[in-house]
Design a protein around this motif. Structure first.
Motif, PDB file in Angstrom:
ATOM      1  N   GLN A 118       0.812  -1.064  -0.089  1.00 24.09           N
ATOM      2  CA  GLN A 118      -0.040  -0.084  -0.140  1.00 24.09           C
ATOM      3  C   GLN A 118       0.878   1.262  -0.109  1.00 24.09           C
ATOM      4  O   GLN A 118       0.440   2.400  -0.752  1.00 24.09           O
ATOM      5  CB  GLN A 118      -0.791   0.046   1.272  1.00 24.09           C
ATOM      6  N   ASN A 122       0.688   4.048  -2.883  1.00 22.22           N
ATOM      7  CA  ASN A 122       0.549   5.256  -2.699  1.00 22.22           C
ATOM      8  C   ASN A 122       1.473   6.242  -3.037  1.00 22.22           C
ATOM      9  O   ASN A 122       1.369   7.344  -3.494  1.00 22.22           O
ATOM     10  CB  ASN A 122       0.132   5.489  -1.237  1.00 22.22           C
ATOM     11  N   GLN A 127      -3.527   5.223  -8.602  1.00 16.31           N
ATOM     12  CA  GLN A 127      -4.585   4.412  -7.983  1.00 16.31           C
ATOM     13  C   GLN A 127      -5.386   3.345  -9.206  1.00 16.31           C
ATOM     14  O   GLN A 127      -6.143   2.779  -8.655  1.00 16.31           O
ATOM     15  CB  GLN A 127      -5.488   5.076  -7.030  1.00 16.31           C
ATOM     16  N   ILE A 161      -0.899   8.283   4.679  1.00 14.80           N
ATOM     17  CA  ILE A 161      -2.194   7.675   4.178  1.00 14.80           C
ATOM     18  C   ILE A 161      -3.481   8.526   4.423  1.00 14.80           C
ATOM     19  O   ILE A 161      -3.213   9.582   5.357  1.00 14.80           O
ATOM     20  CB  ILE A 161      -2.702   6.247   4.715  1.00 14.80           C
ATOM     21  N   TYR A 168      -4.625  13.982   6.001  1.00 14.87           N
ATOM     22  CA  TYR A 168      -3.296  13.031   5.536  1.00 14.87           C
ATOM     23  C   TYR A 168      -2.698  12.806   6.646  1.00 14.87           C
ATOM     24  O   TYR A 168      -2.037  13.769   7.420  1.00 14.87           O
ATOM     25  CB  TYR A 168      -2.647  13.417   4.372  1.00 14.87           C
TER      26      TYR A 168
END
Length: 240
Positions: A118, A122, A127, A161, A168
């Motif tokens: 992940q 990111n 995405q 994230i 964020y």
């Protein structure tokens, strides 16, 4: 005798058919793996793992691994990646579990991605769901694991994230949702924040408080399943 011969012929046909299907799957996988590797190399030439880590650590509100509440760390791992500290970047068991789950519900609900994957997706890729990007993500996950410790990977992940509502990183989320620093979070609040990145817009307590509570309950249940907390402790946390 004729029946036995017919069965043998049918078995040979089925074996041949299976071999063709397997060859096709391997060929397609090889194609996407090749292009995924090219995508990985292009991304790494643009941004190294070290530079990626430096960029996240330079945030004014960066929270180091040692500053994260133990309960929050446990909640994240129990929910997102149960074998985080033992795998090398990818978790085949999690991928198989996710595939079986998606087949059972006939919907792409689970992805089987590790925390490292992940982070790779990111920070290095878009995405967009493409097969070659998935392979690129796997190559990058191995690169990240070769350069950083598990503690570094986790702190970079939670500091970058998206938690929903424009927040964020764990520090922004703690301040935005609860008006607290990360160290001041209760266990219930830690569990809630651990569950948000799965679907931040859907589970945001600002816009969907009922779904946020349901997701928090799922996180706490995951922790009991992993043995991180007892069922009695889980009930106490949800009662507060």
């Amino acid at each position: 005798m004729k029946k036995t011969t017919a069965l043998k012929k049918a078995a040979k046909v089925m074996a041949g058919f299976a071999a063709v299907i397997l060859s096709a799957v391997l060929a397609v996988s090889g194609y996407f793996a090749y292009h995924g590797y090219e995508m990985y190399r292009d991304a790494l030439n643009t941004l190294t793992v070290e530079k990626m880590a430096e960029r996240i650590r330079n945030r004014e509100d960066f929270v180091s691994y040692g500053e994260l509440p133990e309960f929050y760390v446990s909640a994240v791992i129990s929910t997102e990646d149960r074998r985080f500290f033992s795998h090398s970047g990818i978790d085949p068991a999690a991928i198989c579990r996710a595939v079986l789950h998606d087949i059972r519900v006939m919907a792409p609900e689970q992805g089987g991605s590790t925390i490292t994957q992940q982070l790779a997706k990111n920070e290095f890729f878009t995405q967009e769901k493409k097969a070659e990007r998935k392979f690129a993500e796997i190559f990058m996950a191995h690169e990240i694991e070769s350069k950083l410790s598990k503690e570094e990977i986790l702190e970079l992940y939670v500091n970058s994230i998206y938690f929903g509502s424009g927040y964020y990183g764990i520090s922004e989320a703690a301040e935005g949702y609860f008006k607290k620093s990360v160290s001041e979070l209760t266990e219930y609040e830690c569990a809630m924040l651990a569950g948000l990145p799965n679907a931040p817009s859907a589970y945001s307590p600002d816009t969907a408080p009922r779904l946020a509570k349901q997701r928090t309950k799922q996180v706490i249940e995951c922790m009991t399943e992993c043995g991180a907390i007892t069922e009695i402790r889980a009930e106490e946390i949800q009662a507060n």
